[in-house]
Design a protein around this motif. Structure first.
Motif, PDB file in Angstrom:
ATOM      1  N   SER A  85       0.851  -1.205   0.000  1.00  0.00           N
ATOM      2  CA  SER A  85       0.000   0.000   0.000  1.00  0.00           C
ATOM      3  C   SER A  85       0.881   1.248   0.000  1.00  0.00           C
ATOM      4  N   ASN A 120      -8.073  -9.596  -7.179  1.00  0.00           N
ATOM      5  CA  ASN A 120      -8.832  -9.369  -5.947  1.00  0.00           C
ATOM      6  C   ASN A 120     -10.333  -9.485  -6.154  1.00  0.00           C
ATOM      7  N   ASP A 173       1.150  -2.925 -10.627  1.00  0.00           N
ATOM      8  CA  ASP A 173       1.100  -3.364  -9.231  1.00  0.00           C
ATOM      9  C   ASP A 173       1.157  -4.893  -9.226  1.00  0.00           C
ATOM     10  N   HIS A 183       0.352  -9.062  -5.863  1.00  0.00           N
ATOM     11  CA  HIS A 183      -0.122 -10.443  -5.878  1.00  0.00           C
ATOM     12  C   HIS A 183       0.525 -11.252  -6.997  1.00  0.00           C
ATOM     13  N   LYS A 232       4.082  -7.861   0.016  1.00  0.00           N
ATOM     14  CA  LYS A 232       3.671  -9.181   0.493  1.00  0.00           C
ATOM     15  C   LYS A 232       4.810 -10.194   0.606  1.00  0.00           C
TER      16      LYS A 232
HETATM   17  C1  LIG Z   1      -2.676  -5.851  -5.947  1.00  0.00           C
HETATM   18  C2  LIG Z   1      -2.495  -5.377  -4.537  1.00  0.00           C
HETATM   19  N1  LIG Z   1      -1.832  -4.242  -4.315  1.00  0.00           N
HETATM   20  C3  LIG Z   1      -1.625  -3.781  -3.061  1.00  0.00           C
HETATM   21  C4  LIG Z   1      -2.099  -4.475  -1.969  1.00  0.00           C
HETATM   22  C5  LIG Z   1      -1.856  -3.952  -0.584  1.00  0.00           C
HETATM   23  O1  LIG Z   1      -1.008  -4.795   0.114  1.00  0.00           O
HETATM   24  P1  LIG Z   1      -0.737  -4.524   1.657  1.00  0.00           P
HETATM   25  O2  LIG Z   1      -2.059  -4.675   2.345  1.00  0.00           O
HETATM   26  O3  LIG Z   1       0.214  -5.596   2.053  1.00  0.00           O
HETATM   27  O4  LIG Z   1      -0.197  -3.168   1.778  1.00  0.00           O
HETATM   28  C6  LIG Z   1      -2.799  -5.672  -2.162  1.00  0.00           C
HETATM   29  C7  LIG Z   1      -3.335  -6.435  -1.026  1.00  0.00           C
HETATM   30  O5  LIG Z   1      -4.080  -7.396  -1.158  1.00  0.00           O
HETATM   31  C8  LIG Z   1      -3.002  -6.139  -3.477  1.00  0.00           C
HETATM   32  O6  LIG Z   1      -3.654  -7.272  -3.742  1.00  0.00           O
END
Ligand SMILES: Cc1ncc(COP(=O)(O)O)c(C=O)c1O
Length: 447
Positions: free
Chosen positions: A134, A222, A250, A253, A277
């Motif tokens: 994030s 997601n 991004d 995942h 992650k």
């Molecule tokens: C594609 C994507 N980006 C960013 C995030 C955010 O990750 P975090 O909660 O570890 O900051 C997620 C979390 O599921 C995600 O799936």
């Protein structure tokens, strides 16, 4: 699917689940006096729609709850721990770093090794680190704003980029609007949300020339899985170039799906890549990579307390700490290897093929979803092409019912928005057990 039957099975399984977990129930009761919903982070309760169990320990692809139940983990904390619990090389790196100090607000040599490795994998020369994906997305957006002199963020329906202001928005048909509480009404002011796989809508937005960056998951992960159609991602890059916006991939995942992520697998050419992650074996980390031109820009706008000019708003005292980077180095070298990814993809084939066989045997109008090491249950027969279609096909009650049924039989199933995913610590036997329990669940549903 008969919703009453689903509710009946779920109720029966919930009763069994709770009865077998008295110690978790006692801890939850105690925890409710000191933490909202009895959990240290409210999501730990909100994600599952049934009382969460307290965890005691994890090893490899399994974890154990405080009532002594063992689970094969097909969600791995939403894939953030898919490198396996207590991996020996990662544990060694944690211990060694902890014994030598974990945080200095100064660089350690591991930072160079990690950046060089990521540069080779993703084809982007320069890297910065945060504590989560994030936060990496937040900083990537700020860097794009500085680079373009624009504020706009373009993203896609059904994508998720973390709990950050700019991206916690959906599209209500007319404009981007927040779907969460606690955010100012106008916080999505500069965000536009368009359907995934729709280059015409992208073109319409980018032509306004107010967009700093297009933030995209190379495949939506997601809302179940939504794959890009032929030419979509290449078209995005081309449109960004033409309209002066930056493309941010991004891969938070999707980094789990291929060595060097989908950027490498599909030969994408984003300006910025975001990771998080699993990069550091479950120890908090976020990362973003970019080319020399953006690195030079950052150099020229350093956040410098003694300087007269404002600098770029990046950084945090705990970001890029020595522990995160030592563990990232060990994870990249020992777990996230080419061989590891190839093995995971083979197990992913077995998992997805097995789910498809179960669906076919039962004659259900469903489909197994599949992208390398990740599978999914599509409640329909036609692959969704955007987030709206994917959400419309989700059956939350059915997914919750499946999770309870499986948990009672030693398999921890994914949260509703994700599918079962292979971890780097899994074996053929783990996949066989998932399929055995899934087959039983489908039989009970159809009975
Ligand atoms: C594609 C994507 N980006 C960013 C995030 C955010 O990750 P975090 O909660 O570890 O900051 C997620 C979390 O599921 C995600 O799936």
């Amino acid at each position: 699917m008969n919703q009453e039957r689903i509710a009946d099975i779920a109720a029966r399984e919930l009763e069994r689940f709770e009865k077998a977990r008295p110690r978790s129930a006692t801890l939850r009761e105690r925890a409710a006096a000191s933490m909202p919903s009895g959990v240290p982070m409210a999501w730990m309760s909100g994600l599952y729609h049934h009382p969460p169990m307290f965890v005691e320990s994890g090893g490899g692809a399994h974890f154990r709850d405080v009532d002594g139940h063992d689970y094969i983990d097909f969600n791995q904390a939403d894939m953030s721990s898919n490198t396996g619990y207590a991996d020996p090389a990662v544990t060694r790196a944690i211990n060694e770093r902890a014994a030598a100090g974990i945080q200095f607000l100064l660089p350690v040599e591991d930072a160079i090794a990690v950046s060089e490795d990521l540069a080779r994998r993703f084809g982007l020369s320069h890297w910065q680190y945060t504590l989560s994906a994030s936060l990496a997305n937040s900083e990537a957006i700020r860097l794009a704003r500085l680079a373009t002199g624009r504020d706009g963020v373009l993203m896609f329906d059904g994508s998720y980029h973390g709990h950050i202001g700019e991206t916690m928005v959906g599209h209500d048909g007319e404009q981007a609007k927040s779907y969460a509480l606690g955010l100012p009404d106008d916080h999505g002011r500069d965000t536009a949300v368009v359907p995934f796989n729709d280059l015409d809508e992208v073109e319409r937005e980018l032509a306004k020339r107010t967009t700093a960056c297009v933030l995209v998951e190379p495949a939506l992960t997601n809302v179940g899985l939504v794959l890009p159609q032929d030419g979509f991602l290449a078209g995005l890059r081309e449109a960004c170039e033409r309209h002066g916006a930056l493309l941010i991939a991004d891969e938070t995942h999707t980094h789990m799906l291929a060595y060097g992520g989908l950027v490498n697998l599909w030969d994408l050419k984003p300006h910025i890549v975001v990771l998080g992650k699993n990069l550091s074996g479950g120890i908090p980390i976020g990362a973003y990579g970019f080319g020399r031109d953006l690195a030079d820009l950052m150099d020229r706008h350093l956040f410098d307390h003694a300087g007269d000019e404002a600098g770029l708003a990046t950084g945090g005292t705990l970001y890029a700490n020595a522990l995160s980077l030592a563990v990232a180095q060990a994870t990249l070298s020992h777990v996230l290897t080419k061989d590891g990814y190839a093995r995971n993809a083979r197990l992913g084939d077995k998992l997805a093929d097995g789910i498809q066989t179960i669906i076919d045997e039962a004659g259900l109008p469903w489909r197994a979803q599949h992208l390398t090491s990740r599978a999914g249950w599509l409640i329909g027969t036609r692959e969704p092409v955007n987030g709206g279609e994917a959400v419309a096909m989700m059956d939350i009650d059915l997914a919750d019912c499946r999770r309870l049924f499986m948990a009672n039989r030693g398999v921890w199933e994914a949260i509703v928005t994700a599918g079962p995913a292979v971890s780097f610590a899994m074996t053929e036997d783990d996949i066989d057990r998932y399929l055995e329990v899934a087959r039983d669940w489908v039989r009970v549903l159809a009975a």
